[in-house]
Design a protein around this motif. Structure first.
Motif, PDB file in Angstrom:
ATOM      1  N   SER A  19      -8.947   3.135 -12.259  1.00  0.00           N
ATOM      2  CA  SER A  19      -8.887   3.280 -10.805  1.00  0.00           C
ATOM      3  C   SER A  19      -7.784   2.409 -10.202  1.00  0.00           C
ATOM      4  O   SER A  19      -7.059   2.833  -9.299  1.00  0.00           O
ATOM      5  N   GLN A  20      -7.643   1.179 -10.713  1.00  0.00           N
ATOM      6  CA  GLN A  20      -6.593   0.283 -10.221  1.00  0.00           C
ATOM      7  C   GLN A  20      -5.204   0.854 -10.481  1.00  0.00           C
ATOM      8  O   GLN A  20      -4.310   0.766  -9.635  1.00  0.00           O
ATOM      9  N   GLU A  35      -4.510   3.629  -8.106  1.00  0.00           N
ATOM     10  CA  GLU A  35      -4.217   3.069  -6.785  1.00  0.00           C
ATOM     11  C   GLU A  35      -2.772   2.569  -6.706  1.00  0.00           C
ATOM     12  O   GLU A  35      -2.069   2.803  -5.723  1.00  0.00           O
ATOM     13  N   ARG A  48      -5.337   9.577  -0.352  1.00  0.00           N
ATOM     14  CA  ARG A  48      -5.517   8.419  -1.239  1.00  0.00           C
ATOM     15  C   ARG A  48      -6.727   7.603  -0.806  1.00  0.00           C
ATOM     16  O   ARG A  48      -7.571   7.230  -1.620  1.00  0.00           O
ATOM     17  N   LEU A  59     -10.117   7.083  -3.089  1.00  0.00           N
ATOM     18  CA  LEU A  59     -10.525   5.761  -3.542  1.00  0.00           C
ATOM     19  C   LEU A  59     -11.913   5.385  -3.010  1.00  0.00           C
ATOM     20  O   LEU A  59     -12.725   4.787  -3.715  1.00  0.00           O
ATOM     21  N   HIS A  95     -12.467  -0.583   0.572  1.00  0.00           N
ATOM     22  CA  HIS A  95     -11.918   0.762   0.776  1.00  0.00           C
ATOM     23  C   HIS A  95     -12.386   1.352   2.108  1.00  0.00           C
ATOM     24  O   HIS A  95     -11.617   2.036   2.799  1.00  0.00           O
TER      25      HIS A  95
END
Length: 461
Positions: free
Chosen positions: A284-285, A288, A324, A328, A352
């Motif tokens: 996930s990082q 991002e 985005r 997220l 988030h």
């Protein structure tokens, strides 16, 4: 002997714990300390309660302007005498000494030795981490903490501590070697080499052994990383289901800052691991960061355009940012639903939601996250920002001041808190607090954001 969790508390102790949390949130340190002292006496193996007690003691000490002591003011305290007492009686004696001087090096070292002797390793780590927070210059205790992590087979943490020592004292050759060895050991464990009788036993020849040893070293150039990546991709072509290899390739792409490729390999590693939450978070990082890079590229293009072209590019940028943020947030929400008691996941979801403008929804998640001492300050900072965004300036200032009271050294987090506090104070018309907060940053980091301009312009005219 092991620590207990909140769910293991008796009904009486649970009520004490909830009252103590409420007192901490209301910044009533004295009342919180009274409650928590009673709690840890009743439940001496409840480490979370002991950590909360120490935090309250630190807050009280700072509010009273007391100085941190290394060895002074211990009275009749005798560390050697602890060995003759029962575990819980000895623990009570240590707590009595730490009540007025929570950062005391000698007493915290005694707590460490006592905890190790009774196989309470989480408590042992906490004792040395407390010294680290209060006395970051005490490299002797930092060495002890690094060695403890090595003994507990946590080379990643050991490497981090050794690195902090080297940063403070580059001439400390023991720390320099310790950081290098711990980094190599962490890399070997990540590849699952140690469990197979030594990583050389896995390899076909010495040349391959040397290649992987080079990969474990910190500070490789991009050319060296690229060479290791090429070798890894060659192996991947033969076996795409080797978890250690896939994770290693993801790590190479991460070091090269090729975020999209890193995301793909970490995501595949997560699939191969059958749900490893750490790999899921890493994937996930990377996703991002890939989005951040694309957004930055579009922003750079936008600056060169005008008229209809600029409007079209802005619409494309807005759509990307919105997608985005939604992606997220939804991913973070799903992780919380799977692991509702994980405070780190709560913090990430709150962050988030804040970035999406959902300030009200973010607040309860951040309030849950702040009960974890490792992310408490960051959670309180985000709560302050949420209250600020909602126009609740008094509550925002209260949260930011609470976060500030728990920070010792002028690191990036403290600068963030001070800057946020300055912005809230400016909105409140509190010029003294506004400038005072900015000047603290100015004295430590002239180039931080627009601090220099704001401070220096206050002297103009």
């Amino acid at each position: 002997m092991s620590t207990i969790e909140e769910s293991d508390l008796s009904e009486k102790s649970r009520k004490l714990w909830l009252k103590a949390i409420a007192a901490l949130e209301q910044r009533n340190a004295d009342f919180a300390i009274n409650l928590l002292e009673a709690l840890v006496k009743e439940e001496p193996d409840f480490l979370t309660g002991r950590k909360a007690l120490r935090r309250a003691q630190i807050q009280k000490a700072k509010a009273g302007g007391g100085k941190k002591k290394f060895f002074g003011g211990l009275g009749a305290f005798n560390a050697k005498a602890l060995a003759k007492k029962s575990w819980h009686d000895a623990l009570a004696d240590v707590e009595k000494e730490l009540a007025s001087d929570p950062f005391n090096v000698k007493v915290n070292n005694a707590l460490f030795d006592l905890a190790v002797a009774n196989e309470q390793y989480d408590l042992a780590e906490f004792a040395l981490e407390t010294i680290k927070e209060g006395h970051p210059e005490d490299t002797k205790s930092l060495h002890k903490l690094a060695q403890f992590h090595l003994d507990q087979d946590n080379p990643d943490k050991a490497s981090e501590i050794f690195g902090a020592i080297v940063k403070r004292d580059p001439s400390d050759l023991v720390a320099v070697k310790g950081e290098k060895d711990a980094t190599a050991r962490a890399s070997m464990r990540q590849g699952n080499w140690e469990s197979k009788g030594g990583f050389r036993d896995m390899l076909k020849n010495e040349d391959e052994a040397k290649s992987l040893e080079n990969a474990s070293r910190a500070g490789m150039t991009k050319e060296q990383i690229r060479a290791q990546l090429t070798n890894g991709l060659g192996e991947y072509g033969e076996n795409q289901n080797d978890l250690a290899l896939v994770r290693k390739i993801g790590g190479f792409y991460e070091k090269l800052e090729e975020w999209q490729n890193a995301h793909q390999f970490y995501a595949w590693a997560h699939h191969l691991s059958e749900g490893d939450s750490a790999l899921e978070r890493k994937a996930s990082q990377m996703e991002e960061r890939a989005s951040d890079e694309m957004i930055a590229s579009l922003q750079a293009e936008l600056e060169k355009l005008s008229g209809e072209e600029a409007a079209a590019k802005q619409a494309e940028l807005d759509e990307l940012v919105g997608a985005r943020s939604a992606r997220l947030t939804e991913a973070a929400r799903e992780r919380v639903e799977r692991n509702p008691t994980d405070p780190q996941l709560r913090f990430e979801l709150g962050q988030h939601l804040y970035n999406s403008g959902e300030f009200t929804e973010a607040i309860p998640h951040l309030q849950r996250a702040r009960n974890n001492p490792h992310i408490r300050t960051r959670s309180i900072l985000m709560l302050g920002r949420c209250y600020d965004a909602k126009g609740m300036l008094d509550m925002a200032q209260s949260q930011l001041e609470e976060a500030l009271s728990e920070l010792v050294t002028m690191d990036n987090t403290k600068k963030e808190v001070l800057y946020a506090l300055a912005m809230v104070a400016e909105k409140n018309g509190d010029k003294d607090k506004y400038l005072g907060s900015l000047k603290e940053i100015y004295e430590a980091d002239y180039g931080y954001l627009d601090v220099a301009h704001r401070v220096e312009s206050s002297y103009a005219g």
